[in-house]
Design an enzyme around this catalytic site. Structure first.
Site, PDB file in Angstrom:
ATOM      1  CG  ASN A   1      -6.786   0.210  -0.702  1.00 38.93           C
ATOM      2  OD1 ASN A   1      -6.954  -0.514  -1.416  1.00 38.93           O
ATOM      3  ND2 ASN A   1      -5.599   1.158  -0.621  1.00 38.93           N
TER       4      ASN A   1
ATOM      5  CG  ASP B   1      -2.259   0.917   1.004  1.00 37.23           C
ATOM      6  OD1 ASP B   1      -2.506   1.270   0.050  1.00 37.23           O
ATOM      7  OD2 ASP B   1      -2.710   1.194   2.183  1.00 37.23           O
ATOM      8  CG  HIS B   2      -1.410   5.049   0.636  1.00 38.58           C
ATOM      9  ND1 HIS B   2      -1.533   6.179  -0.016  1.00 38.58           N
ATOM     10  CD2 HIS B   2      -2.398   4.551   1.160  1.00 38.58           C
ATOM     11  CE1 HIS B   2      -2.841   6.174  -0.218  1.00 38.58           C
ATOM     12  NE2 HIS B   2      -3.358   4.990   0.413  1.00 38.58           N
TER      13      HIS B   2
ATOM     14  CG  HIS C   1      -6.817   4.827  -1.904  1.00 39.44           C
ATOM     15  ND1 HIS C   1      -5.590   4.280  -1.281  1.00 39.44           N
ATOM     16  CD2 HIS C   1      -6.633   4.374  -3.174  1.00 39.44           C
ATOM     17  CE1 HIS C   1      -4.934   3.573  -1.973  1.00 39.44           C
ATOM     18  NE2 HIS C   1      -5.402   3.695  -3.142  1.00 39.44           N
TER      19      HIS C   1
ATOM     20  CD  GLU D   1      -3.344   4.369   4.462  1.00 39.69           C
ATOM     21  OE1 GLU D   1      -3.303   3.070   4.809  1.00 39.69           O
ATOM     22  OE2 GLU D   1      -4.339   4.750   3.834  1.00 39.69           O
TER      23      GLU D   1
ATOM     24  CG  HIS E   1      -6.611   7.788   3.825  1.00 40.80           C
ATOM     25  ND1 HIS E   1      -6.770   6.405   3.413  1.00 40.80           N
ATOM     26  CD2 HIS E   1      -5.765   8.207   3.022  1.00 40.80           C
ATOM     27  CE1 HIS E   1      -6.148   6.314   2.197  1.00 40.80           C
ATOM     28  NE2 HIS E   1      -5.125   7.399   1.953  1.00 40.80           N
TER      29      HIS E   1
END
Length: 340
Positions: free
Chosen positions: A271, A95-96, A249, A169, A212
């Site tokens: 996600n 992820d990110h 997201h 995040e 997020h």
């Protein structure tokens, strides 16, 4: 074949887009949360995606040296073994990853998969994410183009985030404002830089108000209909219907109607992290509160090994998270769609 080969992962994504459903992409931070994700997929008879963020990888690497590559690699190897016992197919994803962590995370992992593919093996991970949303679009796409070429050598799919997702995040944060909406011009520039599959396959995390974190429905202004504008705008320019495979997201607090609209417009991956974290922790808190004098040696007593044994409360944690994963499969219409 519980861990998808590159060919199977491509098939999974194509089936999702054609069937207008999406795979839950579950962030994991331990072998136990990995089992919870796999169990949830199995109980929903859905294939899925398991992913590790930079913070998750650092945690998995152990607090002595916090090495992200070690953590991600170790869990991926573990997953290749234990996933064989589950009757679903899963893809492994990171992820990110922002610019300042590429050299310590995604680039080394791509190199590991390139070495494996050169030996005739499958890549360790099936996809990686480059999060350039904090960069200018020009710099973002320049790096994306470089990473896409390297990923293609390892038969890996790249996920790119071209505009910001609000909230925070793993240390990457963006304000909640009008910049959270990708424009058709942004999407056209992405297609110009990365192609539409001929330079390597990628997933696109476009922004339509995503944030997020923890939000109740209605507190975030989502515009999943915007994805239709992006599909049509780029599709008209290149003569290709619905060219993008989108990623959703910041979906916590989304309504079922918003999710349904996103699926209709090409979202194939969504996600989940915030909600599954809570679903894992909630049963643990319940256990600790109900067994306070057993998990602690109160007033000099000895406590109760049966209730402070991590296996006792760990089973409840796994079960709670698995239930949330099966709910995600239902929300994303992936229930009952497994390949075999």
């Amino acid at each position: 074949m519980p861990i998808a080969t590159p060919e199977v992962y491509n098939e999974m994504l194509d089936r999702a887009k054609a069937g207008k459903f999406a795979y839950p992409a579950i962030n994991v931070t331990s072998t136990q949360t990995l089992h919870a994700a796999l169990r949830g997929f199995a109980e929903a008879e859905s294939d899925g995606i398991v992913q590790i963020s930079t913070g998750g990888a650092e945690f998995l690497g152990g607090q002595y040296n916090k090495d992200m590559v070690t953590g991600a690699r170790a869990l991926a190897e573990f997953a290749h073994i234990v996933a064989e016992k589950y009757p679903v197919t899963v893809a492994l994803h990171t992820d990110h990853c922002p610019k300042d962590k590429l050299d310590a995370y995604v680039r080394p992992l791509i190199a590991i998969s390139q070495e494996r593919v050169a030996k005739g093996l499958n890549p360790l991970f099936q996809s990686h994410m480059w999060d350039g949303s904090a960069e200018t679009l020009d710099d973002n796409l320049a790096l994306a183009k470089e990473l896409l070429a390297e990923a293609a050598k390892a038969k890996i799919i790249l996920e790119v985030e071209i505009t910001p997702t609000g909230g925070e995040e793993d240390g990457v944060s963006h304000e909640i404002n009008d910049s959270l909406y990708t424009t058709v011009e942004d999407a056209v520039r992405t297609a110009e830089a990365l192609g539409l599959g001929e330079k390597g396959r990628y997933l696109l995390a476009a922004s339509f108000g995503n944030v997020h974190g923890v939000y109740k429905p209605g507190n975030v202004v989502l515009r999943p209909d915007l994805l239709r504008d992006l599909q049509d705008g780029v599709g008209a320019k290149y003569g290709k219907k619905d060219p993008f495979y989108f990623v959703f997201h910041g979906g916590s607090g989304s309504t079922k109607e918003e999710i349904a609209t996103a699926l209709e417009n090409g979202v194939v991956k969504m996600n989940l992290d915030t909600d599954t974290q809570y679903a894992f922790t909630r049963p643990v808190a319940d256990h600790m509160f109900r067994n306070y004098d057993g998990v602690l040696k109160v007033d000099g007593e000895v406590g109760s090994k049966k209730v402070y044994d991590p296996r006792t409360w760990g089973k409840s944690a796994e079960g709670g998270m698995a239930v949330r994963v099966t709910q995600a499969c239902a929300d994303l219409r992936s229930t009952g769609t497994k390949l075999k």
